[in-house]
Design a protein around this motif. Structure first.
Motif, PDB file in Angstrom:
ATOM      1  N   CYS B 145      16.436 -55.186 -13.205  1.00  0.00           N
ATOM      2  CA  CYS B 145      16.311 -53.723 -13.274  1.00  0.00           C
ATOM      3  C   CYS B 145      17.474 -53.098 -14.041  1.00  0.00           C
ATOM      4  O   CYS B 145      17.268 -52.263 -14.924  1.00  0.00           O
ATOM      5  N   VAL B 146      18.695 -53.512 -13.713  1.00  0.00           N
ATOM      6  CA  VAL B 146      19.862 -52.932 -14.390  1.00  0.00           C
ATOM      7  C   VAL B 146      19.823 -53.263 -15.879  1.00  0.00           C
ATOM      8  O   VAL B 146      20.111 -52.411 -16.726  1.00  0.00           O
ATOM      9  N   LEU B 147      19.435 -54.497 -16.188  1.00  0.00           N
ATOM     10  CA  LEU B 147      19.338 -54.919 -17.585  1.00  0.00           C
ATOM     11  C   LEU B 147      18.344 -54.041 -18.353  1.00  0.00           C
ATOM     12  O   LEU B 147      18.663 -53.511 -19.421  1.00  0.00           O
ATOM     13  N   ALA B 148      17.156 -53.863 -17.777  1.00  0.00           N
ATOM     14  CA  ALA B 148      16.125 -53.066 -18.443  1.00  0.00           C
ATOM     15  C   ALA B 148      16.594 -51.619 -18.614  1.00  0.00           C
ATOM     16  O   ALA B 148      16.437 -51.006 -19.674  1.00  0.00           O
ATOM     17  N   LEU B 149      17.211 -51.097 -17.554  1.00  0.00           N
ATOM     18  CA  LEU B 149      17.722 -49.727 -17.593  1.00  0.00           C
ATOM     19  C   LEU B 149      18.765 -49.574 -18.707  1.00  0.00           C
ATOM     20  O   LEU B 149      18.773 -48.587 -19.455  1.00  0.00           O
ATOM     21  N   SER B 150      19.639 -50.577 -18.842  1.00  0.00           N
ATOM     22  CA  SER B 150      20.707 -50.501 -19.846  1.00  0.00           C
ATOM     23  C   SER B 150      20.153 -50.552 -21.262  1.00  0.00           C
ATOM     24  O   SER B 150      20.616 -49.825 -22.148  1.00  0.00           O
TER      25      SER B 150
END
Lengths: 192, 194
Positions: B145-150
């Motif tokens: 999730c954090v990766l996609a958000l970034s």
């Protein structure tokens, strides 16, 4: 004042560049484009120089931008700025909190930072790729495809994969930079 | 060894590391180990691995982190200054000299062509650095999730030319990590926060 601006900009970059050399590219890109210190092409040239000279990439980039914007004093202050946070943090860890990493909270925070940094690197690569190869800097820019650039990109990717197979270890960035330089000299002078 | 001599040898050892390690980062780890664990015995293997772990989770170049730590362990604060200055100095001198001539160098037509090729290569270098790190990342729901958000954050801010501080965004992601951990603690009750 430019010298102070250089110092504080690189202090900020040094304090938040998790994930090694490439981890700071997204921060550096934002700062140098925001300050108008460089264009995207200049930035890519500078990363190439930083990769092909010895020493940490972060230091090389700081020195280069500092020298460009503020001469030797600028270079010294930018370099000091980028090094200082690491220096202070490690000194504190070495002297006081030897097991900082044992605190679950610190681990959890870093656990959030790590995927973020990887995402930023990938997105910066995509943005730079769009700008360099397709001429799209932002939404609304006309598409200008650089076929020769795309050919060089493909050639670099393929030769890196092949060389890695043959030599059984990752290829040095310098070798890849040299290959792309030769290809650039061959392809770009050809009129289309 | 007297303290003064030790500081000088720290400085010289790191000057050598700074002058001869290309590419930075992980190439440097092997070199540091050979120099300080195997050859000089200034650190034992466990301590060295500890430094690598610290360097990976603190900001800044690993060479600087290692220099500061090894310098401090062997000769106190002065030692850490000597080692850090030593590792930075070669880069500084080399890059400063290059920066003086770079623009003139680039104005040569064939050099400019070469650099257009090199710019493409740098895009590939950044991409492959990111992909390599991605491969090493555990694919937990939080990480994904954090990766996609970034990725979205960065693409949207640059493509739509929105200005939002990347620094704040990185800190925000750290706080997400912390919040998920604390939520897990709350939900799992005492001692169950794995």
């Amino acid at each position: 004042m430019i010298l102070l601006e250089l110092f504080f900009t690189f202090l900020k970059i040094g304090a938040l560049s998790f994930g090694g050399g490439m981890g700071m590219i997204s921060l550096i890109r934002e700062e140098v484009l925001g300050h108008g210190w460089m264009t995207e092409a200049d930035l890519l040239n500078m990363i190439a120089v930083a990769e092909s000279t010895p020493g940490p990439i972060a230091v090389n980039i700081a020195t280069f931008i500092g020298a460009d914007e503020g001469g030797i004093a600028g270079a010294a202050l930018a370099t000091l700025g980028v090094v200082l946070p690491s220096f202070v943090i490690i000194l504190v860890i070495a002297a006081l909190v030897k097991n900082l990493l044992k605190y679950e909270g610190v681990k959890a925070f870093l656990g959030g930072v790590r995927p973020c940094v990887i995402g930023l690197i990938l997105a910066v690569a995509a943005t730079l790729g769009l700008g360099t190869l397709l001429g799209i800097g932002k939404i609304g820019d006309a598409l200008t495809v650089d076929w020769r650039g795309i050919a060089i990109f493909a050639a670099v990717a393929v030769s890196a994969a092949v060389l890695k197979k043959i030599r059984k270890k990752p290829v040095s960035p310098i070798v890849m930079i040299l290959i792309s330089a030769v290809l650039g000299m061959i392809l770009y002078p050809i009129g289309v | 060894m007297s303290k003064r001599k030790k500081i000088l040898s720290l400085f010289l050892a790191f000057l050598k590391i700074g002058a001869f390690t290309f590419g930075g980062g992980y190439a440097m780890i092997a070199l540091l180990e050979a120099e300080f664990v195997t050859k000089r015995g200034w650190l034992d293997k466990d301590e060295f691995l500890n430094i690598v772990a610290i360097a990976e989770s603190t900001p800044g170049p690993i060479a600087i982190n290692a220099a500061t730590y090894i310098g401090y362990k062997n000769a106190g604060v002065l030692g850490s200054v000597a080692a850090t200055v030593g590792v930075v100095l070669p880069s500084f001198v080399i890059i400063y000299v290059i920066s003086l001539f770079f623009d003139a160098f680039l104005s040569l037509a064939y050099v400019a062509y070469a650099f257009r090729g090199i710019q493409v290569c740098v895009v590939w270098l950044i991409l492959s650095a990111g992909l390599k790190m991605l491969k090493g990342l555990e694919k937990t729901p939080l990480n994904v999730c954090v990766l996609a958000l970034s990725v979205l954050f960065m693409l949207i801010t640059s493509l739509f030319a929105v200005r939002f501080s990347t620094v704040l965004f990185i800190l925000f992601c750290g706080c997400i990590g912390l919040a998920v951990y604390l939520l897990g603690l709350l939900r799992g009750g005492k001692g169950a926060g794995k």
